[in-house]
Scaffold this motif. Sequence first.
Motif, PDB file in Angstrom:
ATOM      1  N   SER A   1       0.834  -1.205   0.000  1.00 25.63           N
ATOM      2  CA  SER A   1       0.000   0.000   0.000  1.00 25.63           C
ATOM      3  C   SER A   1       0.870   1.259   0.000  1.00 25.63           C
ATOM      4  O   SER A   1       1.762   1.406   0.850  1.00 25.63           O
ATOM      5  CB  SER A   1      -0.897   0.003   1.238  1.00 25.63           C
ATOM      6  N   PRO A   2       0.607   2.196  -0.906  1.00 26.83           N
ATOM      7  CA  PRO A   2       1.418   3.428  -0.923  1.00 26.83           C
ATOM      8  C   PRO A   2       1.264   4.243   0.360  1.00 26.83           C
ATOM      9  O   PRO A   2       2.194   4.930   0.780  1.00 26.83           O
ATOM     10  CB  PRO A   2       0.871   4.207  -2.128  1.00 26.83           C
ATOM     11  N   HIS A   3       0.090   4.146   0.992  1.00 24.12           N
ATOM     12  CA  HIS A   3      -0.130   4.919   2.215  1.00 24.12           C
ATOM     13  C   HIS A   3       0.724   4.376   3.362  1.00 24.12           C
ATOM     14  O   HIS A   3       1.211   5.138   4.196  1.00 24.12           O
ATOM     15  CB  HIS A   3      -1.608   4.890   2.594  1.00 24.12           C
ATOM     16  N   VAL A   4       0.887   3.060   3.379  1.00 24.87           N
ATOM     17  CA  VAL A   4       1.758   2.456   4.395  1.00 24.87           C
ATOM     18  C   VAL A   4       3.210   2.854   4.114  1.00 24.87           C
ATOM     19  O   VAL A   4       3.959   3.222   5.024  1.00 24.87           O
ATOM     20  CB  VAL A   4       1.594   0.922   4.407  1.00 24.87           C
ATOM     21  N   ARG A   5       3.599   2.793   2.845  1.00 20.50           N
ATOM     22  CA  ARG A   5       4.985   3.172   2.488  1.00 20.50           C
ATOM     23  C   ARG A   5       5.251   4.623   2.885  1.00 20.50           C
ATOM     24  O   ARG A   5       6.325   4.947   3.388  1.00 20.50           O
ATOM     25  CB  ARG A   5       5.199   2.991   0.978  1.00 20.50           C
ATOM     26  N   LEU A   6       4.251   5.475   2.672  1.00 20.57           N
ATOM     27  CA  LEU A   6       4.420   6.882   3.028  1.00 20.57           C
ATOM     28  C   LEU A   6       4.592   7.041   4.539  1.00 20.57           C
ATOM     29  O   LEU A   6       5.449   7.801   5.001  1.00 20.57           O
ATOM     30  CB  LEU A   6       3.201   7.676   2.547  1.00 20.57           C
ATOM     31  N   GLY A   7       3.793   6.306   5.296  1.00 19.55           N
ATOM     32  CA  GLY A   7       3.912   6.351   6.757  1.00 19.55           C
ATOM     33  C   GLY A   7       5.285   5.878   7.200  1.00 19.55           C
ATOM     34  O   GLY A   7       5.907   6.475   8.093  1.00 19.55           O
ATOM     35  N   ALA A   8       5.779   4.819   6.555  1.00 20.87           N
ATOM     36  CA  ALA A   8       7.102   4.294   6.910  1.00 20.87           C
ATOM     37  C   ALA A   8       8.185   5.327   6.585  1.00 20.87           C
ATOM     38  O   ALA A   8       9.114   5.535   7.372  1.00 20.87           O
ATOM     39  CB  ALA A   8       7.354   2.994   6.149  1.00 20.87           C
ATOM     40  N   ALA A   9       8.045   5.989   5.445  1.00 16.13           N
ATOM     41  CA  ALA A   9       9.018   7.025   5.070  1.00 16.13           C
ATOM     42  C   ALA A   9       9.012   8.156   6.089  1.00 16.13           C
ATOM     43  O   ALA A   9      10.061   8.683   6.470  1.00 16.13           O
ATOM     44  CB  ALA A   9       8.681   7.568   3.683  1.00 16.13           C
ATOM     45  N   ARG A  10       7.821   8.485   6.546  1.00 14.29           N
ATOM     46  CA  ARG A  10       7.702   9.541   7.562  1.00 14.29           C
ATOM     47  C   ARG A  10       8.448   9.133   8.839  1.00 14.29           C
ATOM     48  O   ARG A  10       9.171   9.924   9.444  1.00 14.29           O
ATOM     49  CB  ARG A  10       6.218   9.760   7.861  1.00 14.29           C
ATOM     50  N   GLY A  11       8.253   7.872   9.225  1.00 16.47           N
ATOM     51  CA  GLY A  11       8.929   7.378  10.417  1.00 16.47           C
ATOM     52  C   GLY A  11      10.442   7.423  10.258  1.00 16.47           C
ATOM     53  O   GLY A  11      11.166   7.869  11.160  1.00 16.47           O
ATOM     54  N   LEU A  12      10.936   6.991   9.087  1.00 23.59           N
ATOM     55  CA  LEU A  12      12.381   6.984   8.858  1.00 23.59           C
ATOM     56  C   LEU A  12      12.940   8.404   8.841  1.00 23.59           C
ATOM     57  O   LEU A  12      14.045   8.659   9.360  1.00 23.59           O
ATOM     58  CB  LEU A  12      12.691   6.274   7.533  1.00 23.59           C
ATOM     59  N   ALA A  13      12.169   9.328   8.281  1.00 27.35           N
ATOM     60  CA  ALA A  13      12.620  10.729   8.270  1.00 27.35           C
ATOM     61  C   ALA A  13      12.645  11.286   9.690  1.00 27.35           C
ATOM     62  O   ALA A  13      13.565  12.011  10.068  1.00 27.35           O
ATOM     63  CB  ALA A  13      11.707  11.564   7.384  1.00 27.35           C
ATOM     64  N   ARG A  14      11.636  10.928  10.473  1.00 27.04           N
ATOM     65  CA  ARG A  14      11.593  11.388  11.865  1.00 27.04           C
ATOM     66  C   ARG A  14      12.811  10.870  12.643  1.00 27.04           C
ATOM     67  O   ARG A  14      13.354  11.543  13.499  1.00 27.04           O
ATOM     68  CB  ARG A  14      10.328  10.891  12.556  1.00 27.04           C
TER      69      ARG A  14
END
Lengths: 459, 352
Positions: free
Chosen positions: B144-157
């Motif tokens: 899911s792209p929305h999950v990938r986006l959430g994961a990217a947010r976490g990694l950026a954080r």
Amino acid sequence: MSLFILWFSIAMQGYLLAVGLASWLELRRHRHLGKFDRSADMLSSATTPPVSIIVPAYNEAAGIVDSVRSMSMLSYPRFEIVIVNDGSTDETLDRMIEAFRMEAISTPYRGDIATAPVRAIYRSRLPLPIILVDKENGGRADAINTGINVSRYPYVLLTDADVVLDGYCLLRAMRHVLEDRQATVAVGGNVRPLNGANVEYGKVTKADLGPTLLERTQVLEYVRSFVATRPGWSRFNTMLLLSGAFGLFRRDVLTEVGGLSRGHLGEDLDLTMRIHRHLRDQKRRYRIVYAPDAVCWTEVPNTREVLSRQRIRWHRGLFAAVRDFAPMLGNPRYGGLGLVAWPLFMLFEFVAPIIEFIGWFVIPISLLSGRLNWPVALSLLLIAYFIGAANSLLALLLDEAFGYFSRPIDALRLIGVAFLENLGMRQRTVWWRTRALWGGRSSWAWGNMQRRGVANLSN
Amino acid sequence: MTSSTLLPWVIGSAAVAVLLTAVLFVVKVAHHDLTRRAGDRRAHYIGAVGEILARRTIPEGLPVGWSDDPIFHDTLSEFLSIVAGEERRILTELSSRLGLSDRLASRARHLHRSAARAEAVHHLAELASPAHGPLFHQLFGDRSPHVRLGAARGLARLGDLSAVPRLIQALAAERPWIALRMADMLLAFGPSAVPNLTKWLREIALVSLQGNRQTTQVIRVVGLLSDPAAEPVLQELLDSPDPLVRMRAAEALGRCGTPGGVAHLAAAMTDADWRVRAQVASSLGMIRDPSALDVLVTGLHDESWWVRQNSAQAMAELPAGRERLREMADEGTDEIVQIAHYQLALAGRGGS
């Protein structure tokens, strides 16, 4: 003939039901995207494109200041508001100058689209991105074209001075642009009646159905049009009409098609159709989409006289569009638009009132002369009536996703309107639409509805 | 056709209308009730979390139901997005005491519905616990792209720089909206991401010479990070065959803002594409180096309206440029006089 008319009524309701179901599918997709795509991230993103909001104003002294104040509070990272005073004869200009400390500046004017002469351009001395253009009177379309010339940003939102924009409407509309920036050339918004609503500090804090049956009927009409019809057409990139109250366009496309047509009674329909024709003629990939969550509110007529004038003007605009875009009808070059959407729109919006009007005379004559069987006629009428009511109820169900009118009493009132609408009110609209086809009043360029102004709507 | 053949249709259509009436009424009443209850719960959580933050202590015996309630998750995420330091530590401890982190991690891993996984991973991203780094990496490959986006947010954080190359890849692979949000995530890393980004530009963009969405986004991110270390590669990109790449490179050089970029930008003022020249003029205005003045005066006579405007705007950024505009306001041709007056008025230094 009588049977044909009766079956035609049923077919029309069936068509609306099919579009309503397509709208349901589209709204489901929107809900999903809205929940997880985090549109609010655009607020802090440096990649969000700026937008120019263009507001034509003619004798809007009563509400212009509050409208602009409300617009200046929109949640969007970068935008400018271009107010175009179209030679108002009241205090529109003075009130704007005084309220926002506007000062005239000598500014370079880009004449991408020919317009009536500009007298002066003002800029606010306050830290607000407001530009005021004072020009000779030329009508709404001319005022918008002037605004397009003055605007600086790649996207323009065309709206009116008497609307209240929802705080996040720009963000939600632009979200659709960013979904496919190359192809998206226009986004339409969801327009809702403002009558009876509670407005505080330029924001609608509580929606209402309005006090009269006339206003409630219009609520139902708007819901049917903006919630149960447009999403369906948007799904197939065949949306024919972006409302003048909220239409977001790519600026370069507007200048390519020469802006809005001056003096056209249905300038919004005309503009949308010309964009479709222009881009399809050029075989360019494009999308015109509908953003149901980009909401704006507008006052609707609260007297029969004003409503009749509005509807007659709308229908004359449709008549002009039918004449101008007749070559697109059934033309495979325009794909689904030419083969399906435009013919159906013409049939059920333009031809249907004429057929229904004829039916008022033909059916009783046939019944009285015994050429039409009473029980059969009654059965067909009842089928059309119930499917019509079902369409309205389906629209109200779809509208539930937006959470307006959530009180049970509102539900009861709307259900009542859904059943009553076809017993008189609908026939009245048919009469106005039919009347629009023969001559009459000459000037329809600007509506002359008595406005209360945004600030005065607070209950 | 007789009335008896039509009768079932009459009854059927009436039944549909009646059924829809009943459904609409029930839905309205239920929706009204649910909205009211949700509002009450939300108000309760806001009050409770606010009090915990005010008292700076977490009471014993927290209600177990909190960690299962999506409204509590939303409320906590909203608080986490606006607090820092000690308050953030308290909220992290609160989620730990409730077992929320583990619960969300489990939901993000195991739930079938992508919407539920996305919701869980976005809440986890707000918590930004280093322990979830491997989970974010794993979820970056979710379907899911929305999950990938959430994961990217976490990694950026978390500031996990090993995610930068994957984020750059995502700029090309994701649909435009998600790609834009991924670009935001790259920006969230700050200047520490610049070495990785410039390395990619040098090894991929300069070699392939193909402008695409990925290249222009990376250049844009580099520009927004405004790190002078990126200038050499941006200067080379000014020679790209793709005008969009040249435009973005000029914009990024302007944002980096060192006088070292002026000579390259001045040379690009002769670019065949007016969009590049207009951007070059703007960028020279951003750098505010007096040596750009002569090039900008040339820009005032460009065939493109936008280049003329941007050149004048850039001149108004320079003291010597404003002086020149004043002279032109007295002596120039009609349009240049108008442009000069306008820019001087905007700069607050005169003009009508």
